[in-house]
Design an enzyme around this catalytic site. Structure first.
Site, short mmCIF file in Angstrom:
data_model
loop_
_atom_site.label_atom_id
_atom_site.label_comp_id
_atom_site.label_asym_id
_atom_site.label_seq_id
_atom_site.Cartn_x
_atom_site.Cartn_y
_atom_site.Cartn_z
N LYS A 168 12.22 54.68 44.39
CA LYS A 168 13.40 55.43 43.98
C LYS A 168 13.13 56.89 43.62
CE LYS A 168 16.22 52.19 44.70
NZ LYS A 168 16.83 52.34 46.04
N PRO A 197 6.98 53.58 40.87
CA PRO A 197 7.24 53.64 42.32
C PRO A 197 7.63 52.30 42.96
CG PRO A 197 4.90 53.77 41.88
CD PRO A 197 5.57 53.84 40.56
N TYR A 234 5.57 43.63 49.53
CA TYR A 234 5.38 43.74 48.08
C TYR A 234 4.81 42.41 47.62
CZ TYR A 234 8.51 47.83 47.96
OH TYR A 234 9.08 49.06 48.15
N TYR A 275 17.99 48.29 46.61
CA TYR A 275 16.88 48.90 47.37
C TYR A 275 17.41 49.93 48.38
CZ TYR A 275 12.21 49.20 49.39
OH TYR A 275 10.97 49.66 49.80
N HIS A 299 13.78 50.32 58.77
CA HIS A 299 13.40 49.01 58.24
C HIS A 299 14.65 48.25 57.81
CE1 HIS A 299 8.85 49.60 57.31
NE2 HIS A 299 9.18 49.99 58.53
C1 PHB Z 1 4.81 54.37 49.95
O1 PHB Z 1 4.87 54.18 51.19
O2 PHB Z 1 4.08 55.25 49.42
C2 PHB Z 1 5.67 53.50 49.05
C3 PHB Z 1 6.59 52.64 49.63
C4 PHB Z 1 7.38 51.84 48.81
C5 PHB Z 1 7.24 51.91 47.43
C6 PHB Z 1 6.31 52.80 46.85
C7 PHB Z 1 5.53 53.60 47.67
O3 PHB Z 1 8.01 51.11 46.64
#
Ligand code: PHB
Ligand code: APR
Length: 389
Positions: A296, A292, A200, A384, A72
């Site tokens: 991280k 989450p 997000y 990130y 990504h």
């Molecule tokens: C996930 O794919 O479970 C996931 C991805 C990004 C995040 C949190 C969880 O910030």
């Protein structure tokens, strides 16, 4: 029994450390409370920073990851019906790898077992003794029989609810914690992801995240009340709420399907200091937890393992304890920066129960500044993809 490094916990931290040490001829044994299948049944994130990817390759377990992962180059930030992309590659020169934690843990188990690794499952009553001396040992029970392992070092990779952190006396240990007033309701569905990168999303109704595991396995989350339980949410109710929290352009093409996993995770920031006590070293969730939002959790475990692995190699190959003596200082320096990023992105994108209209205006202004500012996007991207080890 005797080993050089006794590793408590057979999750990603413990397995990666054991595999890295093995490739340097350093003997270890991994004690795991559950079974291999139970550990592999846990649904966790799968966004890997460059550092984690390089550690997996150094451990000789990167082949399937390199073959099957997604790369990504950026992510989408959405707010209401608006959205914008942040290019990690443009702002940091790096990407992130999407490869499920379940899969990398499976690869680590396969490698340890193929290379004769000592893994003990279903252990009970693990206790760490004399960590403050030069001769620590670990006792535990398996199949009802008491066992003892004498070792040079103990790696506490046993997660937030493990025994290792509790072994450090409260007179030595300092803990820092923030519990967030909401959780994440997550589902896994055998459906194609709604977008080729993560979304997000801030919305009036609460945060949402669109993620994935592979081309036909999607992972979605919506912010939920801590009083919710998964049983309160039918699949139909989840999909309807998710669609109301992401831009219409995505909601209109979202492919829904039955959930194959549905769970609620609380959000917490937590750090314990120090991460070393005598011959005991804490790694990963045993020492720290992040919400989450910044992806991280696994990546902070990776940098701990990096520092501890190199410290142990330096000790055994050069009889130099400098890396071990600086472990806690170096690990915490990076952990706190990851905690900040995770805390900041959580505050930016979630609805808080007590938010005022002014607070909402501040959130929107910060999101719009992030949209408009190269400098802000550079800061986001560098955090990130992972700050340097
Ligand atoms: C996930 O794919 O479970 C996931 C991805 C990004 C995040 C949190 C969880 O910030
Ligand atoms: N004895 C032996 N094993 C234990 C004990 C104990 N007393 N307590 C816990 N364990 C095991 C757990 O069963 C688990 O398999 O330790 C392991 C810890 O693994 P994780 O909790 O996954 O922690 P870690 O390896 O540091 O990985 C961090 O996992 O939880 C996610 O979000 C987190 O992605 C991050 C990653």
């Amino acid at each position: 029994m005797r080993t050089q490094v006794c590793i408590i916990g057979g999750g990603p931290s413990g397995l990666l450390l054991s595999q890295l040490l093995h490739r340097k001829g350093i003997d270890s044994i991994v004690l795991e409370r559950k079974t291999r299948d139970y550990v592999l049944g846990r649904i966790r994130a799968g966004i890997l920073e460059t550092g984690f990817v390089e550690l997996m390759r150094e451990a000789g377990v990167g082949e399937r990851m390199d073959r099957e992962c997604f790369i990504h180059e950026g992510t989408v930030i959405a707010y209401g019906n608006e959205e914008f992309g942040i290019s990690f590659r443009e702002h940091s020169g790096r990407d992130v790898v999407v490869y499920g934690q379940t899969e990398l843990t499976r690869d680590l188990y396969d490698a340890r077992e193929a290379e004769g690794g000592k893994l003990v499952f279903n252990v009970e009553d693990v206790e760490i003794h004399d960590a403050g001396t030069g001769s620590p040992f670990v006792t535990y029970r398996v199949d009802g029989a008491e066992q003892r392992i004498d070792c040079d070092f103990v790696a506490g990779c046993d997660g937030f609810h493990g025994v290792s952190r509790q072994t450090i006396p409260l007179t030595v240990r300092r803990e820092y914690e923030k519990v967030y007033p909401f959780g994440w309701l997550g589902i896994l569905s055998e459906t194609p992801p709604v977008h080729d990168e993560l979304i997000y999303s801030w919305s009036e109704r609460g945060f949402a995240l669109c993620s994935m595991r592979n081309a036909n396995l999607s992972r979605y989350y919506i912010q939920c009340s801590l009083s919710d339980s998964p049983a309160d949410w039918s699949d139909a109710a989840f999909w309807e709420e998710l669609k109301r929290r992401i831009p219409e352009a995505h909601a209109d093409v979202l492919i829904t399907g039955p959930s194959i996993e549905k769970s609620i995770a609380p959000l917490r920031s937590f750090v314990t200091e120090p991460m070393r006590w005598g011959r005991l070293f804490l790694c990963g969730d045993a020492a720290h937890i992040v919400p989450p939002t910044g992806a991280k959790g696994l990546n902070t475990a990776a940098s701990d393992i990096h520092y501890l692995y190199h410290g142990l190699v330096q000790f055994y190959e050069e009889r130099d304890a400098e890396g071990l003596d600086r472990y806690s200082e170096k690990a915490l320096a990076r952990i706190w920066k990851a905690e900040r990023f995770s805390w900041a992105t959580t505050n930016l994108l979630h609805r808080y129960p007590d938010q005022s209209e002014f607070d909402l205006k501040m959130q929107r202004a910060e999101i719009e500044f992030l949209r408009s500012s190269d400098a802000a996007q550079t800061v986001f991207a560098q955090n990130y993809v992972g700050l340097p080890y």
